[in-house]
Design an enzyme around this catalytic site. Structure first.
Site, PDB file in Angstrom:
ATOM      1  N   SER A  15       1.732  -9.804  -1.033  1.00  9.79           N
ATOM      2  CA  SER A  15       1.344  -8.393  -0.842  1.00  9.79           C
ATOM      3  C   SER A  15       1.659  -7.838   0.538  1.00  9.79           C
ATOM      4  CB  SER A  15      -0.132  -8.208  -1.159  1.00  9.79           C
ATOM      5  OG  SER A  15      -0.938  -9.060  -0.366  1.00  9.79           O
ATOM      6  N   GLU A  22     -10.069   7.070   3.760  1.00 13.61           N
ATOM      7  CA  GLU A  22     -10.950   6.198   4.532  1.00 13.61           C
ATOM      8  C   GLU A  22     -10.219   4.882   4.714  1.00 13.61           C
ATOM      9  OE1 GLU A  22     -11.535   6.254   1.134  1.00 13.61           O
ATOM     10  OE2 GLU A  22     -11.032   4.124   0.944  1.00 13.61           O
ATOM     11  N   LYS A  70       0.812  -1.223   0.000  1.00 11.33           N
ATOM     12  CA  LYS A  70       0.000   0.000   0.000  1.00 11.33           C
ATOM     13  C   LYS A  70       0.847   1.275   0.000  1.00 11.33           C
ATOM     14  CE  LYS A  70      -4.417  -1.577   1.753  1.00 11.33           C
ATOM     15  NZ  LYS A  70      -4.194  -3.010   2.066  1.00 11.33           N
TER      16      LYS A  70
END
Ligand SMILES: *Cc1c(COP(=O)(O)O)cnc(C)c1O
Length: 401
Positions: free
Chosen positions: A382, A116, A94
């Site tokens: 990931s 968010e 991310k």
């Protein structure tokens, strides 16, 4: 980050086939139009690329290794490589996107960041880059999620962010998204909204995909070094909104010899009523400003998704993936909570790596792919599983009783 024009890339209006676009309230039109207008130009400026690359190298720790997992390979009878996004600063892919977007927000002269978050992973990645850049950060999070994800709430606060509870509806991710959009409408002049996956109104899916495409760029170089060919036979990735998959696929989209495989969360089973298998259960509709596949009732109400992994617990799927699936370019499998937990334990034992529960969905489907001994398979690892320790503990306690 060159512009490749084929059917797997969006049109000027952000459509991937019938999916994508920008369906937004009139009051956000100026902001979104500005982003659409400038994002490619800014991303292609040499000074922007240099700053982005420097931070990816020195702050995130890129390139992330491509690791030939010998024990896992022996087990599945193919050559299995793990793209180690779990080794990035903050423990997942991310951060690649949040670094890109904060640099873009600075170029746009924005003084305030909103985001968010569901489980808090995107909130932490956003709070991290806001601390780095000294920019005010407000993260919207459902009240229920705040209670469930206390460690990430603490992390965000330590990093200087304000965590605003969303108290309407089911008090989870979609309510947090509504609150963030309301905030954006009220502070459109000075605020940039950092979306954390390959979703949202155009240009977000393409922008996020391009920031994450550093992953496939590195895979090509690393495969070339290791095997003599930049092209693996398969790329496998889990999919929530779709950013780690989009990044791992990007430079291979136009090469049909590289098969693209997605793993989504079946939760307690695809037809159990507790699932997040969006591409299988979903139908076309509009969510978070784009047309895509989402889980909805006949009346168009969003169905609450379920997965033991917080990062895959999303009722939609990015428009690029909807198109890749619908056009047959990508194949999708679904893995249950139990299958993902088994895959977590397997990677721990075979390779000494504790993967994120989201990531484990990609590992869980390897046995179903009919692999050959000559196949070169890259799995997007990931994220790391440290954040999931409580989930692992609760799961094992429940199994033991
Ligand atoms: C958030 C998250 C995901 C799911 O998000 P995508 O946008 O689909 O990649 C997957 N893995 C990890 C480790 C995550 O934190």
């Amino acid at each position: 980050m060159e512009k490749i024009i084929t059917s797997y890339h969006p049109t000027e209006d952000g459509f991937y086939g019938e999916f994508g676009g920008a369906f937004i309230p009139e009051m956000l039109h100026a902001n979104v139009a500005e982003l659409q207008e400038v994002y490619l130009n800014i991303m292609n400026e040499p000074s922007f690329q240099r700053e982005f690359d420097d931070l990816l190298r020195d702050y995130v720790g890129r390139p992330s290794p491509l690791y030939l997992a010998k024990n896992l390979s022996a087990k599945y009878g193919a050559n299995i490589y793990l793209k180690r996004e779990d080794l990035n600063h903050t423990g997942a892919h991310k951060i690649n996107n949040t670094i890109g977007q904060i640099l873009l927000a600075k170029k746009l002269g924005k003084k305030r960041i909103i985001a968010e978050t569901g489980a808090g992973q995107h909130g932490v990645a956003t709070a991290t880059v806001c601390a780095l850049m000294g920019i005010e950060c407000v993260v919207y999070m459902g009240e229920v999620d705040i209670a469930r994800q206390a460690p990430n709430v603490l992390r965000m606060k330590m990093l200087g962010a304000t965590v605003e509870p969303a108290t309407s509806g089911s008090k989870t991710l979609k309510d947090a998204t509504n609150e963030a959009i309301r905030d954006w409408i009220n502070h459109a002049e000075n605020t940039h909204y950092i979306i954390g996956s390959a979703i949202g109104p155009h240009p977000y899916p393409d922008m996020v995909t391009r920031f994450q495409s550093v992953v496939s760029e590195e895979i090509m170089k690393q495969m070339e070094e290791k095997t003599g060919s930049p092209y693996p036979d398969y790329i496998v990735a889990c999919v929530g909104g779709g950013s780690n998959a989009a990044g791992a696929f990007y430079h291979f989209l136009d090469n049909q010899d590289v098969k693209l495989v997605l793993a989504e969360a079946a939760g307690k089973g695809i037809n159990s009523g507790h699932s997040a298998a969006t591409s299988i259960l979903g139908s076309e509709g509009i969510i978070h400003g784009c047309r895509t596949l989402l889980m909805q009732t006949d009346e168009g109400q969003i169905v609450e998704p379920y997965s033991l992994s917080a990062g895959l617990d999303y009722p939609g799927i990015g428009p690029m993936h909807a198109h890749l699936i619908k056009s047959g370019r990508a194949k999708v499998y679904a893995a249950t909570d139990d299958e993902a937990m088994t895959a977590v334990m397997e990677l721990c034992k075979e390779e000494g790596i504790i993967p994120a529960l989201e990531t484990a969905h990609a590992l869980a489907i390897l046995g179903r792919m009919d692999l050959k001994s000559t196949d070169q398979v890259v799995v997007s690892l990931s994220g790391r599983g440290d954040k999931d320790l409580n989930t692992f503990i609760n799961y094992m306690n429940a199994k033991a009783n």
